[in-house]
Design an enzyme around this catalytic site. Structure first.
Site, PDB file in Angstrom:
ATOM      1  N   GLU A 322       0.730  -1.265  -0.019  1.00 57.07           N
ATOM      2  CA  GLU A 322      -0.040  -0.087  -0.050  1.00 57.07           C
ATOM      3  C   GLU A 322       0.982   1.136  -0.004  1.00 57.07           C
ATOM      4  O   GLU A 322       0.497   2.154  -0.513  1.00 57.07           O
ATOM      5  CB  GLU A 322      -0.971   0.078   1.278  1.00 57.07           C
ATOM      6  CG  GLU A 322      -2.228   0.946   0.922  1.00 57.07           C
ATOM      7  CD  GLU A 322      -3.027   0.650   2.142  1.00 57.07           C
ATOM      8  OE1 GLU A 322      -4.467   0.384   1.768  1.00 57.07           O
ATOM      9  OE2 GLU A 322      -2.909   0.769   3.198  1.00 57.07           O
ATOM     10  N   HIS A 351       7.399 -27.190   1.851  1.00 52.91           N
ATOM     11  CA  HIS A 351       6.681 -28.317   1.338  1.00 52.91           C
ATOM     12  C   HIS A 351       5.375 -27.651   0.432  1.00 52.91           C
ATOM     13  O   HIS A 351       4.429 -28.560   0.268  1.00 52.91           O
ATOM     14  CB  HIS A 351       6.109 -28.965   2.489  1.00 52.91           C
ATOM     15  CG  HIS A 351       7.085 -29.566   3.404  1.00 52.91           C
ATOM     16  ND1 HIS A 351       7.643 -30.836   3.303  1.00 52.91           N
ATOM     17  CD2 HIS A 351       7.924 -28.990   4.467  1.00 52.91           C
ATOM     18  CE1 HIS A 351       8.505 -31.091   4.131  1.00 52.91           C
ATOM     19  NE2 HIS A 351       8.833 -29.938   4.992  1.00 52.91           N
ATOM     20  N   LYS A 455     -13.696   1.319  -3.748  1.00 50.57           N
ATOM     21  CA  LYS A 455     -14.756   1.583  -2.591  1.00 50.57           C
ATOM     22  C   LYS A 455     -15.846   2.424  -3.453  1.00 50.57           C
ATOM     23  O   LYS A 455     -17.030   2.044  -3.172  1.00 50.57           O
ATOM     24  CB  LYS A 455     -14.369   2.467  -1.559  1.00 50.57           C
ATOM     25  CG  LYS A 455     -13.299   1.968  -0.316  1.00 50.57           C
ATOM     26  CD  LYS A 455     -13.057   2.686   0.648  1.00 50.57           C
ATOM     27  CE  LYS A 455     -11.630   2.210   1.181  1.00 50.57           C
ATOM     28  NZ  LYS A 455     -11.190   3.232   2.181  1.00 50.57           N
TER      29      LYS A 455
HETATM   30  O1  LIG Z   1      -8.903   2.502   9.836  1.00 51.66           O
HETATM   31  P1  LIG Z   1      -9.837   2.556   8.618  1.00 51.66           P
HETATM   32  O2  LIG Z   1      -9.948   4.174   8.285  1.00 51.66           O
HETATM   33  O3  LIG Z   1     -10.981   1.922   9.085  1.00 51.66           O
HETATM   34  O4  LIG Z   1      -8.998   2.039   7.412  1.00 51.66           O
HETATM   35  C1  LIG Z   1      -8.944   0.908   7.379  1.00 51.66           C
HETATM   36  C2  LIG Z   1      -8.169   0.596   5.990  1.00 51.66           C
HETATM   37  O5  LIG Z   1      -8.922   0.798   4.984  1.00 51.66           O
HETATM   38  C3  LIG Z   1      -8.490   1.673   3.852  1.00 51.66           C
HETATM   39  O6  LIG Z   1      -8.920   1.197   2.861  1.00 51.66           O
HETATM   40  C4  LIG Z   1      -6.933   1.764   3.552  1.00 51.66           C
HETATM   41  O7  LIG Z   1      -6.572   1.587   2.428  1.00 51.66           O
HETATM   42  C5  LIG Z   1      -6.083   1.179   4.793  1.00 51.66           C
HETATM   43  O8  LIG Z   1      -4.802   1.966   4.741  1.00 51.66           O
HETATM   44  C6  LIG Z   1      -6.699   1.311   6.017  1.00 51.66           C
HETATM   45  O9  LIG Z   1      -5.787   0.677   7.075  1.00 51.66           O
END
Ligand SMILES: O=P(O)(O)OC[C@H]1O[C@H](O)[C@H](O)[C@@H](O)[C@@H]1O
Length: 529
Positions: A322, A351, A455
């Site tokens: 990332e 293995h 997303k």
């Molecule tokens: O901690 P949050 O805001 O729920 O995010 C959780 C995760 O989701 C995102 O998609 C990011 O890509 C991550 O870097 C992050 O750790």
């Protein structure tokens, strides 16, 4: 290279970090004699950038944020007194809260004590805590930790089902920096309902770790959760293990948090040194650069010969991929950078896929992680005088040699044990290496613009489902194809997505959608029952 020459190369290049009992052996990487010199200008620039970052520069320019994970284990180094106070008061509050929970001062309504922790989070809000809990936990811990890190309903049922009656003595810790991550929100809502079904008040069993004012923060306040611990915008999710994200579960589990932070702090001191030969993070970053020509053409295989470190590769997958997997350079050029990370543990992986590593496509370099201490106490002999631990080392050295014979590169990190100090040091080592490597290849390691696309697209899919369900409700009697329904909702180009939605809806009873007709997509018909 003869064995003798290798022995000399090993001694010449071995990086020793006495403060944390760690060594890094790069002798089996085939870099040339002048490589480190050729890289000097870039390495110096990387050191400068890192120094500026630690002093509070905007090291994440796209998001205009400072990058402060190093301050979490050395609050005195943070650029403002306010930040220092924020960190230390968080640390004190977390420690005091865990003490109260262990002592039964903070207790559940229908049980004497909290004995279980259920952590709900994903990505940087789960991977680090999972690694730490698995690496350092034991059945003797005052609390056992469980995880919900997905929006998989069956996964939730399995975890919540296993907790069963013990839900009444479970403290749920919901962790989300942004406070708006859907997987985490869903896990939280399903957990809340599981408590309700047992007649338990969720709020009295729940703690949040999140940014001030986030959706999760508001929800926790509204529903009178036990506590909220802070997350700050200057800590990135994947480097948040030493913020409340990692400290809350670790303290509750009864782990040596002070040792964990001290190990990281000592490693930070060792990796601030500008002398490359003495700086294991700089050497790691330079070896990554050497292996993949600064373009990430070779994958990083992480092979700890220790069960307790099995999640290290999963943790590093996020930290490295990332951070480094970026389309654009800092100057806006298309560079498509990154390094792929995989691995589990040795000797188990011997293995499985090590066959390919020795004989197949040579597109990787291995990082062996050797742990000197076999176990607490003595070992029995399993064959002659040899113990199981002797075998573990034998397999590590054997595989390393077998790979080297075939021109496959490897490094070896050696640590004394899997203690809180060591794990803290390893995390700090990789955090620094990733930051330095990002400078070597001129990218921003601290944002993740690519994650948003998936997303947003998921949001559009769910919107489409809303329209589809509304349509199915109004046309109740008529069975229609995916194509027809896509037309009906004004999205003819989305027929494939519509079909996938209908296939899923009809496989589950939630919305009463029935499937009839043939097996092929064009033959299938759908209607609300
Ligand atoms: O901690 P949050 O805001 O729920 O995010 C959780 C995760 O989701 C995102 O998609 C990011 O890509 C991550 O870097 C992050 O750790």
């Amino acid at each position: 290279m003869t064995e003798r020459e290798l022995w000399e190369r090993y001694q010449r290049h071995l990086c020793v970090v006495p403060s944390v009992g760690l060594t890094l052996d790069i002798s089996r990487m085939n870099f040339g004699a002048d490589f480190l010199d050729r890289m000097r200008a870039r390495t110096d620039a990387a050191f400068q950038a890192m120094e500026a970052l630690e002093k509070g520069a905007i090291a994440n320019p796209d998001e205009k944020r400072r990058v402060g994970h190093y301050w979490l284990r050395a609050p005195e180094l943070s650029p403002e007194a306010g930040l220092k106070a924020d960190i230390t008061s968080m640390q004190d509050a977390v420690a005091a809260f865990a003490r109260d929970v262990h002592a039964g001062k903070v207790k559940p309504a229908k049980a004497a004590k909290f004995t279980q922790v259920l952590l709900v989070g994903i990505g940087g809000s789960a991977l680090g805590p999972q690694l730490v809990a698995d690496a350092l936990g034991s059945h003797r811990d005052p609390m056992q930790v469980h995880f919900l890190d997905n929006t998989d309903p069956d996964g939730m049922d399995r975890t919540l089902g296993a907790l069963g009656e013990r839900l009444s003595e479970t403290l749920t810790v919901v962790i989300s920096k942004s406070g708006g991550t859907k997987e985490t929100r869903n896990g939280m809502l399903e957990t809340e309902r599981a408590y309700q079904q047992r007649g338990l008040d969720f709020g009295a069993h729940a703690v949040a770790v999140t940014g001030d004012g986030s959706e999760l923060d508001q929800y926790a306040k509204k529903h009178h959760w036990l506590r909220t611990f802070p997350m700050w915008d200057w800590v990135g999710g994947r480097t948040s293990l030493m913020s409340a994200v990692g400290l809350v579960p670790a303290r509750l589990q009864g782990l040596d948090v002070d040792g964990f932070l001290a190990g990281a702090k000592d490693m930070d001191a060792a990796t601030r040194v500008h002398d490359v030969a003495k700086n294991p993070a700089a050497l790691l970053a330079l070896m990554w650069f050497h292996a993949g020509g600064g373009k990430g053409t070779k994958d990083m295989v992480i092979l700890p010969y220790k069960d307790r470190l099995m999640l290290m590769s999963k943790y590093l997958q996020q930290l490295v991929m990332e951070s480094l997997g970026k389309e654009l350079s800092l100057d806006g050029q298309v560079v498509n950078q990154g390094i792929a990370v995989y691995g589990n543990k040795g000797s188990t992986d011997q293995h499985a896929y090590v066959q390919q590593l020795r004989e197949g496509v040579n597109n990787f370099f291995v990082t062996f992680v050797e742990v000197l201490k076999d176990r607490d106490g003595k070992s029995m002999a399993v064959e002659g005088d040899n113990t199981s631990g002797d075998y573990l080392l034998g397999f590590l050295l054997g595989t390393r040699r077998a790979l080297f014979e075939k021109g496959r590169e490897s490094m070896t990190l050696t640590v004394q044990d899997v203690s809180a100090r060591t794990v803290g040091a390893l995390i700090a080592l990789y955090e620094r290496a990733v930051g330095l490597y990002a400078s070597l290849v001129n990218i921003n390691a601290y944002h993740q613009p690519g994650v948003e696309a998936g997303k947003k697209a998921a949001g559009r899919v769910l919107e489409l489902q809303g329209k589809l369900l509304a349509k199915l409700q109004t046309a109740k009697t008529e069975a229609r194809s995916a194509d027809q329904l896509a037309q009906d909702i004004g999205a003819p180009d989305e027929a494939e997505t519509v079909f996938k939605l209908l296939e899923h809806l009809s496989a589950n009873g939630d919305h009463g959608v029935k499937r009839s007709g043939g097996e092929r997509p064009a033959e299938a018909r759908f209607q609300a029952g």
